[in-house]
Design an enzyme around this catalytic site. Structure first.
Site, mmCIF file in Angstrom:
data_model
loop_
_atom_site.group_PDB
_atom_site.id
_atom_site.type_symbol
_atom_site.label_atom_id
_atom_site.label_comp_id
_atom_site.label_asym_id
_atom_site.label_seq_id
_atom_site.Cartn_x
_atom_site.Cartn_y
_atom_site.Cartn_z
ATOM 1 N N ASN A 53 49.754 37.866 42.474
ATOM 2 C CA ASN A 53 48.894 36.727 42.781
ATOM 3 C C ASN A 53 49.430 35.412 42.207
ATOM 4 O OD1 ASN A 53 46.313 35.112 41.420
ATOM 5 N ND2 ASN A 53 46.142 35.515 43.606
ATOM 6 N N LYS B 93 38.102 39.588 27.613
ATOM 7 C CA LYS B 93 39.117 40.229 28.467
ATOM 8 C C LYS B 93 38.796 41.715 28.546
ATOM 9 C CE LYS B 93 42.892 39.348 30.807
ATOM 10 N NZ LYS B 93 43.285 38.128 31.544
ATOM 11 N N LYS C 194 34.367 35.002 29.099
ATOM 12 C CA LYS C 194 34.983 34.867 30.421
ATOM 13 C C LYS C 194 36.440 35.261 30.312
ATOM 14 C CE LYS C 194 35.029 33.448 34.711
ATOM 15 N NZ LYS C 194 35.442 34.825 35.046
ATOM 16 N N GLY D 154 39.661 38.934 37.895
ATOM 17 C CA GLY D 154 40.840 39.785 38.085
ATOM 18 C C GLY D 154 41.958 39.471 37.101
ATOM 19 N N ASP D 155 42.957 40.305 37.112
ATOM 20 C CA ASP D 155 44.205 40.103 36.354
ATOM 21 C C ASP D 155 45.198 41.087 36.983
ATOM 22 O OD1 ASP D 155 45.270 38.739 33.694
ATOM 23 O OD2 ASP D 155 45.988 40.785 33.591
ATOM 24 N N THR E 159 45.700 29.952 39.957
ATOM 25 C CA THR E 159 46.560 30.090 38.775
ATOM 26 C C THR E 159 47.979 29.604 39.094
ATOM 27 O OG1 THR E 159 45.233 31.993 38.159
ATOM 28 C CG2 THR E 159 47.272 31.676 36.941
#
Ligand code: NDP
Length: 458
Positions: free
Chosen positions: A253, A138, A102, A177-178, A222
């Site tokens: 974000n 990742k 994950k 996402g990132d 986050t």
């Protein structure tokens, strides 16, 4: 154990850890970010290995630094002028001891094997800290979304998913996402995955839109989580966000929702940035304007001052750390806060630093904070709220249920408090009271290491 034996054992452990670290450097040359992330974890683990030599016998360090699998692949796509472009995609499936891989996907021109491996390695311990059954992974691509049209983004993400779809699944590997990957990109990727699989497997990606099976409060998770963690840390010293001056780097974000929660808790956020520069608004930033510029119009943060002429814009994003503040929240990218910036923050009386981004402070900056009694929340623990709510999204998808915003937010708050408590407890147990860097690394490591021992040499 007699003192002399203890010293000898400590020397053996040090030699063992140094040896494994040297192998990491030899095997992965020119991957400085990856080396940095490994070193930071290894530096915390000596007392754990002294107390549990079984981890050395079982080769846990040698195994944990070596990804279970790395996939690197070609991503061809066609731009709006009909030219064929090629990017490189990655997925590192790092460690699945405690659950399916994950971790997010990053689209940024700086993406390479070192960046993806550092992020994947960190993710193992972060995910373990959340208390949820998720392993570490990742991925991403060296694709630059800036200046691309919506159709170009769609064609790129579809091509990316065409390959990635062969390697992921709700019980195998669940990306999110990132940097450069938000709801729009996740939407296109989910659509492509669905088309290729011929079935609606909502649990394969997280960060989806609500109507595609996403979770309420994932977008905020986050940033909110980082503030919840810092709030907990400050509470212990009788301090709070109320009445504090805060600077937050980035305006993506994580940054936007860290600002939102800090403001809700009564703080004044005076500065934020993007990769070109930062804005300073001494009376407090207008978050609605930042959201409009960044989330809706995809504009540069410099535009803020045309709407609010009383604010100031400065080129050079690193300059944000020269603004006096009580709380600094680096929420942009790795190594954005160096020793010099840390020195200035300390000289200006910063009380707490909370990392919303992954590894935003250099090693020297972290040491500066720790040696100056600044309350320091490492990203591995402080920004774990995003992946925590992603795991809650997976749970909702499995149960075919949707929880309310308040329900998810309350669970997030509890998870962040638990991460704080468990990290503090581990730091205390291993003779580093109050050191959350050490505490988070140890608490995250032990659970994964014990599970690896139980699962045999695989
Ligand atoms: P976004 O893409 O939404 O935002 C990134 C922000 O950082 C943008 O404002 C960007 O500016 C800025 N930025 C990028 N590079 C630099 C740089 N070199 N110097 C200064 N600013 C820079 O990403 P996220 O907010 O999702 O991610 C931010 C950080 O948080 C990353 O480290 C990520 O790994 C980490 N993180 C994210 C999670 C999530 O749920 N999204 C979860 C946990 C950690 P510009 O627009 O100019 O590029």
């Amino acid at each position: 154990m007699k003192t002399i034996e203890r010293v000898e054992q400590a020397q053996d452990v040090l030699a063992y850890v140094d040896g494994v670290y040297q192998t990491v450097k030899d095997r992965n040359p020119n991957e400085s970010e990856f080396h940095q992330a490994v070193k930071e974890v290894f530096d915390s683990l000596m007392p754990v290995l002294e107390k549990n030599p079984v981890y050395m016998k079982q080769g846990i360090l040698e195994r944990i630094v070596e990804p279970e699998r790395i996939i690197s692949f070609r991503v061809p796509w066609v731009d709006d002028q009909g030219n064929v472009k090629v990017n490189r995609g990655f997925r590192v499936q790092y460690n699945s001891a405690i659950g399916p891989y994950k971790g997010g996907l990053r689209f940024h021109p700086s993406v390479n094997a070192s960046i993806i491996k550092f992020l994947g390695f960190e993710q193992i311990f972060k995910n373990s800290l959340t208390g949820q059954p998720i392993g570490g992974g990742k991925g991403g691509a060296d694709f630059d979304p800036k200046g691309k049209s919506d159709m170009e983004i769609m064609r790129f993400t579809q091509s990316f998913m065409t390959e990635l779809s062969q390697h992921i699944g709700a019980d195998v590997d669940v990306p999110a996402g990132d940097i450069g990957v938000g709801a729009r990109e996740i939407g296109y990727m989910f659509g492509q995955y669905k088309k290729m699989r011929g079935g609606y497997e909502a649990g394969v990606l997280t960060g989806k839109s609500i109507d595609s099976g996403g979770s309420l409060a994932r977008k905020e998770a986050t940033g909110y989580g980082t503030v919840y963690f810092v709030e907990e840390m400050m509470k212990e010293k009788g301090k709070s966000f109320e009445g504090s001056t805060v600077t937050v780097s980035g305006s993506g974000n994580v940054s936007i929702y860290a600002m939102e929660k800090a403001m809700e808790l009564g703080a004044k956020v005076v500065a934020c940035s993007d990769s070109a520069g930062y804005i300073y608004d001494k009376d407090g930033i207008n978050l609605a304007t930042v959201k409009q510029l960044k989330e809706v119009e995809s504009k540069r943060i410099s535009e803020y001052v045309t709407i609010h002429p009383e604010a100031h814009y400065f080129e050079d994003c690193a300059g944000i750390w020269s603004i006096p503040c009580d709380i600094a929240l680096p929420c942009a990218t790795q190594n954005e806060l160096d020793e010099m910036a840390a020195k200035i923050l300390v000289a200006n009386g910063v009380v707490a630093v909370g990392e919303g981004a992954n590894m935003p402070s250099t090693h020297a900056a972290v040491q500066m904070f720790l040696n100056s009694d600044v309350l320091f929340a490492p990203g591995k623990a402080a920004n774990a709220g995003g992946v925590s709510v992603s795991a809650l999204e997976m749970a909702q998808n499995s149960a075919r249920l949707a929880w309310s915003f308040e329900e998810v937010d309350a669970k997030l708050h509890d998870i962040m408090k638990n991460i704080y408590r468990n990290s503090m407890k581990a730091a205390e147990e291993y003779d580093a009271p109050g050191n959350l860097v050490v505490g988070a690394n140890i608490a995250g490591f032990i659970k994964v290491a014990d599970t690896m021992v139980m699962q045999g040499v695989i």
